[in-house]
Scaffold this motif. Structure first.
Motif, mmCIF file in Angstrom:
data_model
loop_
_atom_site.group_PDB
_atom_site.id
_atom_site.type_symbol
_atom_site.label_atom_id
_atom_site.label_comp_id
_atom_site.label_asym_id
_atom_site.label_seq_id
_atom_site.Cartn_x
_atom_site.Cartn_y
_atom_site.Cartn_z
ATOM 1 N N GLY A 264 0.020 13.151 12.867
ATOM 2 C CA GLY A 264 -0.255 14.522 13.298
ATOM 3 C C GLY A 264 0.962 15.405 13.118
ATOM 4 N N ARG A 265 2.112 14.901 13.538
ATOM 5 C CA ARG A 265 3.353 15.686 13.413
ATOM 6 C C ARG A 265 3.776 15.825 11.960
ATOM 7 N NH1 ARG A 265 7.322 12.835 16.193
ATOM 8 N NH2 ARG A 265 5.867 11.310 17.012
ATOM 9 N N PHE A 266 3.556 14.778 11.175
ATOM 10 C CA PHE A 266 3.897 14.833 9.744
ATOM 11 C C PHE A 266 3.103 15.941 9.048
ATOM 12 C CE2 PHE A 266 2.956 13.712 5.339
ATOM 13 C CZ PHE A 266 4.193 13.361 4.828
ATOM 14 N N ILE A 267 1.794 15.994 9.297
ATOM 15 C CA ILE A 267 0.953 17.005 8.641
ATOM 16 C C ILE A 267 1.327 18.405 9.128
ATOM 17 C CG2 ILE A 267 -1.417 17.907 8.512
ATOM 18 C CD1 ILE A 267 -2.395 15.073 8.098
ATOM 19 N N HIS B 190 0.829 -1.205 0.000
ATOM 20 C CA HIS B 190 0.000 0.000 0.000
ATOM 21 C C HIS B 190 0.860 1.251 0.000
ATOM 22 C CE1 HIS B 190 0.493 -0.744 4.418
ATOM 23 N NE2 HIS B 190 0.596 0.571 4.483
ATOM 24 N N ILE B 191 0.195 2.347 -0.319
ATOM 25 C CA ILE B 191 0.799 3.666 -0.207
ATOM 26 C C ILE B 191 0.000 4.404 0.860
ATOM 27 C CG2 ILE B 191 1.275 5.837 -1.415
ATOM 28 C CD1 ILE B 191 1.407 4.157 -4.006
ATOM 29 N N GLY B 192 0.686 4.893 1.862
ATOM 30 C CA GLY B 192 0.030 5.617 2.948
ATOM 31 C C GLY B 192 0.002 7.105 2.647
ATOM 32 N N ILE B 193 -1.170 7.700 2.716
ATOM 33 C CA ILE B 193 -1.333 9.122 2.399
ATOM 34 C C ILE B 193 -1.959 9.830 3.594
ATOM 35 C CG2 ILE B 193 -2.497 10.777 0.872
ATOM 36 C CD1 ILE B 193 -2.341 8.653 -1.339
ATOM 37 N N ALA B 194 -1.260 10.838 4.086
ATOM 38 C CA ALA B 194 -1.742 11.593 5.240
ATOM 39 C C ALA B 194 -2.762 12.625 4.787
ATOM 40 C CB ALA B 194 -0.570 12.282 5.940
ATOM 41 N N GLU C 110 -13.184 12.106 6.195
ATOM 42 C CA GLU C 110 -14.511 12.464 5.713
ATOM 43 C C GLU C 110 -14.429 13.332 4.458
ATOM 44 O OE1 GLU C 110 -16.866 14.092 8.982
ATOM 45 O OE2 GLU C 110 -18.320 14.779 7.483
ATOM 46 N N GLU C 111 -13.428 14.223 4.423
ATOM 47 C CA GLU C 111 -13.273 15.070 3.243
ATOM 48 C C GLU C 111 -12.544 14.367 2.108
ATOM 49 O OE1 GLU C 111 -11.565 18.884 4.233
ATOM 50 O OE2 GLU C 111 -13.027 19.140 5.868
ATOM 51 N N ALA C 112 -11.619 13.464 2.448
ATOM 52 C CA ALA C 112 -10.788 12.840 1.403
ATOM 53 C C ALA C 112 -11.474 11.655 0.734
ATOM 54 C CB ALA C 112 -9.453 12.390 2.011
ATOM 55 N N ILE C 113 -12.247 10.874 1.489
ATOM 56 C CA ILE C 113 -12.852 9.662 0.932
ATOM 57 C C ILE C 113 -13.697 9.953 -0.319
ATOM 58 C CG2 ILE C 113 -14.574 7.833 1.391
ATOM 59 C CD1 ILE C 113 -13.301 7.594 4.222
ATOM 60 N N PRO C 114 -14.527 11.002 -0.312
ATOM 61 C CA PRO C 114 -15.329 11.259 -1.527
ATOM 62 C C PRO C 114 -14.499 11.500 -2.788
ATOM 63 C CG PRO C 114 -16.239 12.454 0.329
ATOM 64 C CD PRO C 114 -14.915 11.896 0.788
ATOM 65 N N PHE C 115 -13.291 12.061 -2.634
ATOM 66 C CA PHE C 115 -12.439 12.223 -3.811
ATOM 67 C C PHE C 115 -12.103 10.851 -4.407
ATOM 68 C CE2 PHE C 115 -8.206 11.928 -5.648
ATOM 69 C CZ PHE C 115 -8.321 12.820 -6.705
ATOM 70 N N TYR C 116 -11.692 9.917 -3.552
ATOM 71 C CA TYR C 116 -11.313 8.586 -4.040
ATOM 72 C C TYR C 116 -12.516 7.832 -4.600
ATOM 73 C CZ TYR C 116 -6.695 9.381 -2.277
ATOM 74 O OH TYR C 116 -5.445 9.897 -2.094
ATOM 75 N N GLY D 291 -0.151 14.690 2.264
ATOM 76 C CA GLY D 291 0.616 14.131 1.150
ATOM 77 C C GLY D 291 1.044 12.704 1.419
ATOM 78 N N ILE D 292 1.910 12.194 0.530
ATOM 79 C CA ILE D 292 2.372 10.810 0.673
ATOM 80 C C ILE D 292 3.186 10.682 1.948
ATOM 81 C CG2 ILE D 292 3.824 8.993 -0.317
ATOM 82 C CD1 ILE D 292 2.927 9.905 -3.070
ATOM 83 N N HIS D 293 2.806 9.750 2.781
ATOM 84 C CA HIS D 293 3.433 9.571 4.089
ATOM 85 C C HIS D 293 4.414 8.405 4.087
ATOM 86 C CE1 HIS D 293 3.432 7.993 8.302
ATOM 87 N NE2 HIS D 293 3.628 9.258 8.567
ATOM 88 N N HIS D 294 4.023 7.273 3.493
ATOM 89 C CA HIS D 294 4.936 6.131 3.436
ATOM 90 C C HIS D 294 4.546 5.175 2.316
ATOM 91 C CE1 HIS D 294 1.718 4.466 6.084
ATOM 92 N NE2 HIS D 294 2.029 3.311 5.535
ATOM 93 N N ILE D 295 5.500 4.305 1.991
ATOM 94 C CA ILE D 295 5.268 3.244 1.010
ATOM 95 C C ILE D 295 5.500 1.922 1.718
ATOM 96 C CG2 ILE D 295 6.116 2.201 -1.135
ATOM 97 C CD1 ILE D 295 6.660 4.957 -2.172
#
Ligand code: ZN
Length: 142
Positions: free
Chosen positions: A74-77, A15-19, A24-30, A83-87
């Motif tokens: 939380g700290r990453f954002i 998977h690709i982890g995306i922060a 609730e706001e991001a799911i509708p985009f996908y 954005g992309i957090h991990h692979i």
């Protein structure tokens, strides 16, 4: 070195982890824009995140919403924004992969596997050792 015997060699990108700030706001985009289906939402208390998953072939997108500003996402954002957090690489043996990474001089975040979302074993390598990308090993072993 026999590459086939290297426990770090991934079979695919798990998977690709995306922060994101808000699932609730991001799911509708996908779902509405990309046409994917969110098949699971799960809280991973250990990592202080809520996750949402989408399948794209063999690979998944893992959206990560922080549940604690002091948690890793939380700290990453706070530092970098969304954005992309991990692979995450799929490997047979996460414990073996972490041991091999350590013996190759890679700085680890997890020296032993822990439980991630979907009951998978996971372990992270430190981005200092991986050219700036947070990398996760992910597999079914315990
Ligand atoms: Zn992950």
């Amino acid at each position: 070195m026999n590459q086939d015997a290297n426990p770090m060699k991934p079979s695919h990108i798990e998977h690709i982890g995306i922060a994101v700030r808000s699932l609730e706001e991001a799911i509708p985009f996908y779902e509405k824009v990309l046409g994917l289906t969110c098949y699971a939402v799960e809280e991973v208390k250990d990592q202080k995140v809520k996750t949402a998953f989408f399948r794209i072939g063999q690979t998944k997108i893992e959206l990560l919403e922080s549940t604690d500003p002091e948690g890793p996402v939380g700290r990453f954002i706070e530092k970098k924004g969304e954005g992309i957090h991990h692979i995450a690489f799929a490997v047979e043996d996460v414990d073996g992969a972490l041991k091999e990474a350590e013996s190759s001089g890679v700085q680890l975040i997890d020296r032993v596997p822990r439980k991630g979302a979907e009951e998978l074993s996971i372990g992270f390598m430190h981005p200092k050792s991986t050219f700036g990308v947070l990398m996760e090993f992910c597999g079914k072993d315990s």
